[in-house]
Design a protein around this motif. Sequence first.
Motif, PDB file in Angstrom:
ATOM      1  N   SER A 158      12.864  -1.501   7.562  1.00 32.51           N
ATOM      2  CA  SER A 158      11.775  -0.839   6.842  1.00 32.51           C
ATOM      3  C   SER A 158      10.536  -1.713   6.957  1.00 32.51           C
ATOM      4  O   SER A 158      10.629  -2.936   7.058  1.00 32.51           O
ATOM      5  CB  SER A 158      12.141  -0.593   5.377  1.00 32.51           C
ATOM      6  N   THR A 159       9.357  -1.077   6.955  1.00 29.88           N
ATOM      7  CA  THR A 159       8.129  -1.809   7.222  1.00 29.88           C
ATOM      8  C   THR A 159       7.201  -1.832   6.010  1.00 29.88           C
ATOM      9  O   THR A 159       7.241  -0.958   5.149  1.00 29.88           O
ATOM     10  CB  THR A 159       7.378  -1.216   8.423  1.00 29.88           C
ATOM     11  N   ASP A 160       6.328  -2.856   5.990  1.00 28.55           N
ATOM     12  CA  ASP A 160       5.362  -3.041   4.906  1.00 28.55           C
ATOM     13  C   ASP A 160       4.066  -3.579   5.499  1.00 28.55           C
ATOM     14  O   ASP A 160       3.950  -4.761   5.781  1.00 28.55           O
ATOM     15  CB  ASP A 160       5.907  -4.026   3.872  1.00 28.55           C
ATOM     16  N   GLY A 161       3.112  -2.690   5.710  1.00 24.12           N
ATOM     17  CA  GLY A 161       1.822  -3.131   6.217  1.00 24.12           C
ATOM     18  C   GLY A 161       1.446  -2.546   7.553  1.00 24.12           C
ATOM     19  O   GLY A 161       0.438  -2.945   8.144  1.00 24.12           O
ATOM     20  N   ALA A 162       2.230  -1.586   8.056  1.00 28.62           N
ATOM     21  CA  ALA A 162       1.925  -0.988   9.351  1.00 28.62           C
ATOM     22  C   ALA A 162       0.511  -0.418   9.434  1.00 28.62           C
ATOM     23  O   ALA A 162      -0.127  -0.504  10.487  1.00 28.62           O
ATOM     24  CB  ALA A 162       2.957   0.094   9.687  1.00 28.62           C
ATOM     25  N   PRO A 163      -0.023   0.176   8.352  1.00 27.10           N
ATOM     26  CA  PRO A 163      -1.396   0.690   8.460  1.00 27.10           C
ATOM     27  C   PRO A 163      -2.409  -0.368   8.875  1.00 27.10           C
ATOM     28  O   PRO A 163      -3.373  -0.075   9.578  1.00 27.10           O
ATOM     29  CB  PRO A 163      -1.677   1.217   7.048  1.00 27.10           C
ATOM     30  N   SER A 164      -2.199  -1.630   8.453  1.00 27.51           N
ATOM     31  CA  SER A 164      -3.142  -2.683   8.814  1.00 27.51           C
ATOM     32  C   SER A 164      -2.925  -3.148  10.243  1.00 27.51           C
ATOM     33  O   SER A 164      -3.757  -3.849  10.806  1.00 27.51           O
ATOM     34  CB  SER A 164      -3.004  -3.873   7.866  1.00 27.51           C
ATOM     35  N   GLY A 165      -1.788  -2.760  10.830  1.00 26.18           N
ATOM     36  CA  GLY A 165      -1.512  -3.143  12.206  1.00 26.18           C
ATOM     37  C   GLY A 165      -1.770  -2.010  13.168  1.00 26.18           C
ATOM     38  O   GLY A 165      -2.828  -1.908  13.790  1.00 26.18           O
TER      39      GLY A 165
END
Length: 681
Positions: free
Chosen positions: A590-597
Amino acid sequence: MALIDLPLLMKDAARGKRSAVTCALKCGNQCAFGPCNHSDNATFRDIASAALSRRAVIGGTTGALAIALGGTQGALADPGTGQGKGKGNGKSGALAPNGSKLRFEAIAPVDYMVDEFTVPEGFGWHPIIRWGDPLFEDAPDFDWNAQSAEAQALQFGYNNDYTEIQEIPGSNGKRAVMFVNHEYTNENIMFPAETDQDDVIEIGMAAHGLTVVELERKNKNFPYSYVRGAELNRRILLTEEFALTGAAAGGELLRTVEDPEGRTVLGTLGNCSGGLTPWGTLLSGEENFNGYFRTPGTSAEDARYGLADRATARGWEATHERFDSRTEGYENEPNRFGYIVEVDPFDPTSTPRKHTALGRFKHEGANVIVAENGKVVAYSGDDEKFDYLYKFVSRDSYVEGDRAHNLTLLENGDLFVAKFAGNSPASEIDGSGEVPADGSFDGTGEWLPLVVDGESAVPGFTLEQVLVHTRLAADAVGPTKMDRCEDVEPSLHSRRVYVACTNNSDRGTTGKAAADEANPRSENRDGHIVEIDEQGDQTSTTFAWNLLMVCGDPAQGDQTYFSGFPVEQVSPISCPDNLAFDAVGNLWISTDGAPSGIGFNDGLFRVTLDGEDRGRVEQFLSVPRDGETCGPIIRDTDRSAFVSVQHPGEDGAWGEQVSFFPDYDGQGPKPSVIQVLPQRG
């Protein structure tokens, strides 16, 4: 006027598209103040926090009674009627890796502005429980406009993170108990702006902590729902007593005016990820506790833990003395947070415990595995830029069926911190993330001792100092600085350990640690996954390692690596956070912060670990706008998965909400636990 007036520095601190509000409220905006680690240690910190494979057979609640594990690999719920839309991109084949029953067509990534929960074609999603749902018979129903601390103490808390589900013995798979962390709150989207500030503080405090709640379902073909008023339901709040265990308990560094013996702490804070023990208890990591305390900020200890003399975002120190360690008698209160907490979900009267033997730092979580010699090994990552990976090895051995004995295993043992070395020439690691000439990022490592046989192994540090000021003790022995290792999970199939390094925008920048083979990209926006092999002995002080993947979106020109799997055939992935395994040993991220990447909503991804498809990444779901994907639980035997959706709509405000997940009723977002399973009919 906002209920929490975030300073300009906080508002402007986030990079990319991730909400600056999340940075300010979740971790006290630590990045804006720079890394806490100014030591001269080597540049690689990684895989530590993996402790158990959640599928291990659990010892009984009393002697021979066995608990069926639910976690990342148990027996879960099944098809339901379904909400939401499935969007397939056709990249996945019809057959799932390693014969898994959870077959799906990988979804296309979803733009970060979309307020939808997206699942594959043929699947539906179902909220199990939401923020504010009443847990007890006498709990009031949630009312956006009539909240109170008394009501919130009886309702499901805010920002659910780590989640675990275990079947209740004798229920034939129809009943289960779920454990959930509540990491932090965002008062600006929780309350009307005119809410009294004292009420905001008290309600916010009651929305923190932990929840235990019973679940039920008709059969495995239906989704779970929570049971209001069930016997095991419990809210663990900041007013509840926690017992300190281990060698630091009772020590001078843990005593306060309210607890002169240094053995009892009220509450838990910043609870992020966690783990399921082989004896059926839950571990919760106290992570970003520093954002709740105002301190003198003059000591090396304060600086190393991000504690400072500045007002906190929520202002609890203005009404509760213990959150202001400048106050006489409360100087040590911050020292009483930053531990691994253990909770027994099957005994609502039990006292939760904080285990000092595992050290004090910003624990993402802890995961336990029983070593080949019977010792219990717990891995834990310190989730901060340039901090370290740790391993705990119990003094005593696990005894199958002896739950009373096993409940003591995390109270005494040896503590280690990791040092990594790459095997490629330094000239080939230039910060670009390009694969070295030998075709992989790999090398060897060693576990450096901090505590051995009940004594400090760090010159100049007492045992109590090692366990309370663990970061400083680790600095002294020279471990490797890592790119925010978060969840650490061992696989029971291979016994290899996987570490999620989420990102590190400071890597390789002026005055900061340069890229190395274990952290091969400067300004590491998208993160990577480390795979550790202790070669048949989980208690060993040496290991081999390699990078399973270097994350990003190849279609956007990112330099990525997926263990040699063709990059054009993977789902783009950024900022890996929590890890889990399915019943046949596939890894889920699961991911946390993909929008910033990469500019897409966070999600849940399956990764093949072995064979010719090693490194293949397939996206299973996407969470709504501003949301983080937490607490994944995979039940592929039932073709089902669970996630906690944290901080949806984080960047909104009361009256200007940007998400209405999960009810889409025009009121506002509610963090929720979601089950995904095939649609019926």
